[in-house]
Design an enzyme around this catalytic site. Structure first.
Site, PDB file in Angstrom:
ATOM      1  N   GLU A 160       9.408  15.720  15.379  1.00 52.53           N
ATOM      2  CA  GLU A 160      10.066  15.546  14.093  1.00 52.53           C
ATOM      3  C   GLU A 160       9.506  16.618  13.151  1.00 52.53           C
ATOM      4  O   GLU A 160       8.302  16.682  12.933  1.00 52.53           O
ATOM      5  CB  GLU A 160       9.737  14.153  13.564  1.00 52.53           C
ATOM      6  CG  GLU A 160      10.413  13.845  12.269  1.00 52.53           C
ATOM      7  CD  GLU A 160      10.111  12.434  11.788  1.00 52.53           C
ATOM      8  OE1 GLU A 160       8.937  12.056  11.790  1.00 52.53           O
ATOM      9  OE2 GLU A 160      11.056  11.737  11.401  1.00 52.53           O
ATOM     10  N   LYS A 188       0.897  -1.166   0.000  1.00 45.25           N
ATOM     11  CA  LYS A 188       0.000   0.000   0.000  1.00 45.25           C
ATOM     12  C   LYS A 188       0.924   1.200   0.000  1.00 45.25           C
ATOM     13  O   LYS A 188       1.457   1.594   1.027  1.00 45.25           O
ATOM     14  CB  LYS A 188      -0.873  -0.025   1.257  1.00 45.25           C
ATOM     15  CG  LYS A 188      -2.209   0.658   1.127  1.00 45.25           C
ATOM     16  CD  LYS A 188      -2.138   2.122   0.709  1.00 45.25           C
ATOM     17  CE  LYS A 188      -1.746   3.032   1.867  1.00 45.25           C
ATOM     18  NZ  LYS A 188      -1.477   4.429   1.408  1.00 45.25           N
TER      19      LYS A 188
HETATM   20  P1  NAD Z   1       2.382   8.666   7.277  1.00 40.82           P
HETATM   21  O1  NAD Z   1       2.466   7.918   8.552  1.00 40.82           O
HETATM   22  O2  NAD Z   1       1.458   9.805   7.187  1.00 40.82           O
HETATM   23  O3  NAD Z   1       1.952   7.701   6.072  1.00 40.82           O
HETATM   24  C1  NAD Z   1       2.701   6.563   5.733  1.00 40.82           C
HETATM   25  C2  NAD Z   1       1.802   5.561   5.053  1.00 40.82           C
HETATM   26  O4  NAD Z   1       0.796   5.148   5.975  1.00 40.82           O
HETATM   27  C3  NAD Z   1       1.076   6.082   3.827  1.00 40.82           C
HETATM   28  O5  NAD Z   1       1.058   5.060   2.848  1.00 40.82           O
HETATM   29  C4  NAD Z   1      -0.342   6.347   4.353  1.00 40.82           C
HETATM   30  O6  NAD Z   1      -1.334   6.252   3.370  1.00 40.82           O
HETATM   31  C5  NAD Z   1      -0.495   5.227   5.360  1.00 40.82           C
HETATM   32  N1  NAD Z   1      -1.477   5.469   6.417  1.00 40.82           N
HETATM   33  C6  NAD Z   1      -1.931   6.650   6.888  1.00 40.82           C
HETATM   34  N2  NAD Z   1      -2.818   6.457   7.880  1.00 40.82           N
HETATM   35  C7  NAD Z   1      -2.922   5.124   8.059  1.00 40.82           C
HETATM   36  C8  NAD Z   1      -3.649   4.295   8.959  1.00 40.82           C
HETATM   37  N3  NAD Z   1      -4.456   4.786   9.885  1.00 40.82           N
HETATM   38  N4  NAD Z   1      -3.493   2.962   8.868  1.00 40.82           N
HETATM   39  C9  NAD Z   1      -2.663   2.424   7.973  1.00 40.82           C
HETATM   40  N5  NAD Z   1      -1.943   3.146   7.085  1.00 40.82           N
HETATM   41  C10 NAD Z   1      -2.072   4.489   7.135  1.00 40.82           C
HETATM   42  O7  NAD Z   1       3.884   9.075   6.950  1.00 40.82           O
HETATM   43  P2  NAD Z   1       4.390   9.949   5.734  1.00 40.82           P
HETATM   44  O8  NAD Z   1       4.023  11.372   6.015  1.00 40.82           O
HETATM   45  O9  NAD Z   1       3.991   9.343   4.447  1.00 40.82           O
HETATM   46  O10 NAD Z   1       5.977   9.759   5.872  1.00 40.82           O
HETATM   47  C11 NAD Z   1       6.768  10.541   6.700  1.00 40.82           C
HETATM   48  C12 NAD Z   1       7.050   9.844   8.010  1.00 40.82           C
HETATM   49  O11 NAD Z   1       7.666   8.574   7.767  1.00 40.82           O
HETATM   50  C13 NAD Z   1       8.017  10.588   8.892  1.00 40.82           C
HETATM   51  O12 NAD Z   1       7.551  10.590  10.220  1.00 40.82           O
HETATM   52  C14 NAD Z   1       9.297   9.774   8.791  1.00 40.82           C
HETATM   53  O13 NAD Z   1      10.171   9.896   9.869  1.00 40.82           O
HETATM   54  C15 NAD Z   1       8.776   8.416   8.636  1.00 40.82           C
HETATM   55  N6  NAD Z   1       9.784   7.547   8.017  1.00 40.82           N
HETATM   56  C16 NAD Z   1      10.407   6.604   8.790  1.00 40.82           C
HETATM   57  C17 NAD Z   1      11.374   5.808   8.238  1.00 40.82           C
HETATM   58  C18 NAD Z   1      12.070   4.757   9.059  1.00 40.82           C
HETATM   59  O14 NAD Z   1      12.620   3.860   8.468  1.00 40.82           O
HETATM   60  N7  NAD Z   1      12.073   4.829  10.363  1.00 40.82           N
HETATM   61  C19 NAD Z   1      11.708   5.946   6.898  1.00 40.82           C
HETATM   62  C20 NAD Z   1      11.060   6.912   6.141  1.00 40.82           C
HETATM   63  C21 NAD Z   1      10.087   7.700   6.722  1.00 40.82           C
END
Ligand code: NAD
Length: 497
Positions: free
Chosen positions: A398, A189
């Site tokens: 963050e 997804k």
């Molecule tokens: P996000 O959490 O908003 O979304 C990530 C994914 O989760 C998307 O595909 C989104 O559609 C999905 N999603 C959203 N709500 C959901 C729910 N309730 N249930 C299941 N899936 C859901 O994150 P983002 O804004 O896309 O990415 C940025 C974040 O990702 C930052 O906080 C960053 O630090 C983190 N990140 C972490 C790593 C790591 O390896 N630790 C790597 C890259 C990014």
């Protein structure tokens, strides 16, 4: 090609081996964050599409040889690597356009680096992995009727892989490689902000590999409920998620209902720590890392920690380095950063900077929208904030933008305390004139990765993940293979073996 200069990307989802439009025919626009222009469209998946994708992954796991045919899995992983490599230049342009990442990042961790080993290293490990571990013979009850005991490793089953937009290909490949090598099937997804890299990988899987239908399904859509649906579905055995800590918490709560395994890669607020014996003048170049991909990397060090005794010198050197960062058009190879991903993210970053200003912090560099860049793009200036309270939002949260927060410390104990004073524990950097001292301090910092004196830990064979609220489990390395396995202990009378 439209007037953005980018070809229309792959619009179709991959479900059960077929490249398909959304069930209701819907689509959404893919936006270029540098200009705000529409690049093209992508199928906007519905709950029915997600349901079909889960059914396909379940069926492929339960009714094909994927989980047991190691030679097939190995061949397919190499095929996929070759197929993506064959379209690497198209993928590069597309990534720059939809992610807004600088092209130079694609020569490293956005594309070329993971393409080198994220699929092939797990493929190589299929033959090396300890699928069976003998524990020898023993009578568990102390008698003279010993049993031969073995521990078998088996795939978990159907994995739901939920990915973010910031390093989309890197994250998809680093999930696909290990989970497929270990014999699982999956539904990816992908983030709606950056759909085409995921759908391209889906098309290549369908057209250029022997991966059986249903083993990998790719679903993209604007409804975040698609991810929630994947987490809640009882046919899914495990969730591997990379994204924000807030979403990670929601996922963990929801996964509890079906007692799913969760593997969470979440946010960070890592330090770039200079001990008092560091040579700031020659070693402080790493501060520009905050501008790499506009600070939109979970492992980027966003807190600069310098000794109080060297405060003025440290800030001046950091400012000098950051003033020289070139940024703007992400297709220009001289730029270290492009825009942030969306207007929403831009506003969030600027609001956090304003909060710090209101609290009395000093914005000593940047802090706003650069005037020299096109108005449609989502730009933020490289920003440095000093004189922050330890409980300030810019220290705690963050920011995910090009915003460096400066903190000072009295001695090594104080530096460790400040570094650890965070809900996060994902990464970090430390610099010292004395390697052993740097290692000793590193051992006291609660974080999943640490670069010492410029050392780089990144790679398919290196476990990556977080302590504390930065996550659960590790991606990559042997730990990152094991996480996609179940453990079965078996025994039989030793006399019969
Ligand atoms: P996000 O959490 O908003 O979304 C990530 C994914 O989760 C998307 O595909 C989104 O559609 C999905 N999603 C959203 N709500 C959901 C729910 N309730 N249930 C299941 N899936 C859901 O994150 P983002 O804004 O896309 O990415 C940025 C974040 O990702 C930052 O906080 C960053 O630090 C983190 N990140 C972490 C790593 C790591 O390896 N630790 C790597 C890259 C990014």
């Amino acid at each position: 090609m439209n007037d953005t200069g980018i070809d229309q990307g792959e619009t179709r989802l991959l479900i059960g081996g077929a490249l398909r439009a959304a069930a209701d025919g819907g689509s959404f626009e893919n936006i270029d964050p540098s200009t705000g222009a529409v690049l093209g469209v992508c199928a906007d998946a519905t709950a029915a599409d997600m349901d079909a994708a889960i059914a396909a992954a379940r069926s492929a796991f339960d009714h094909t040889e994927w989980g047991t045919d190691a030679a097939l899995r190995k061949r397919c992983l190499y095929q996929l690597q070759a197929a993506i490599t064959g379209e690497v230049e198209e993928l590069r342009s597309e990534l720059v356009a939809e992610v807004g990442c600088p092209i130079l990042a694609t020569w490293g961790p956005q594309l070329d680096t993971p393409l080198r080993d994220a699929l092939s290293w797990p493929a190589e490990q299929i033959d090396e992995f300890a699928w069976v571990r003998s524990l020898g013979a023993k009578d568990a009850f102390g008698g003279d009727n010993p049993s031969m005991r073995e521990v078998w490793k088996e795939p978990v089953g159907v994995v739901g892989a939920i990915t973010p937009w910031n390093f989309p290909v890197e994250i998809i490949l680093n999930k696909l490689g290990p989970l497929l090598a270990m014999g699982n099937t999956c539904v990816i997804k992908a983030a709606p902000d950056t759909p085409w890299n995921a759908t391209r990988i889906g098309r290549l899987i369908a057209e250029a590999t022997d991966i059986p239908p249903g083993v990998v399904n790719v679903v993209v859509g604007t409804d975040h409920g698609l991810g929630a649906q994947l987490v809640a579905d009882p046919r899914v055995d495990m969730i591997t998620f990379t994204g924000s800590t807030a979403t990670g918490r929601t996922i963990m709560r929801s996964a509890a209902d079906t007692l799913k395994r969760v593997f969470l890669e979440l946010g960070g607020k890592s330090v770039n720590l200079f001990l008092d014996d560091a040579d700031l003048a020659t070693q402080m170049g790493s501060v520009v890392g905050i501008c790499f991909h506009a600070g939109q990397g979970c492992a980027i060090s966003s807190r600069l920690l310098i000794p109080e005794s060297r405060r003025a010198e440290g800030i001046e050197i950091a400012l000098e380095a950051l003033r020289n960062v070139t940024y703007g058009d992400p297709t220009d190879p001289s730029n270290l950063m492009g825009p942030v991903i969306s207007a929403k993210q831009q506003q969030r970053i600027l609001a956090l900077i304003d909060t710090a200003r209101d609290e009395g912090a000093n914005i000593v560099l940047g802090g706003g929208i650069p005037e020299h860049l096109p108005s449609g793009g989502f730009w933020v200036e490289p920003t440095v904030i000093t004189d922050v309270a330890r409980d300030s939002a810019v220290v705690r949260q963050e920011i995910f933008g090009p915003v460096l927060v400066v903190q000072t410390f009295a001695d090594d104990d104080d530096a460790v305390a400040i570094a650890n004073d965070s809900i996060y524990g994902l990464s970090g950097m430390i610099t010292s004139g004395d390697l052993e001292r740097a290692k000793a301090v590193t051992s006291r910092i609660r974080t999943g990765t640490m670069g010492i004196n410029g050392g780089i830990w990144y790679g398919a064979d290196v476990p990556f993940g977080g302590y504390k609220q930065s996550g659960i489990g590790r991606q990559c390395g042997v730990e990152g293979l094991e996480i996609y396995t179940e453990t079965k202990s078996v025994a039989w009378p030793a006399a019969t073996s």
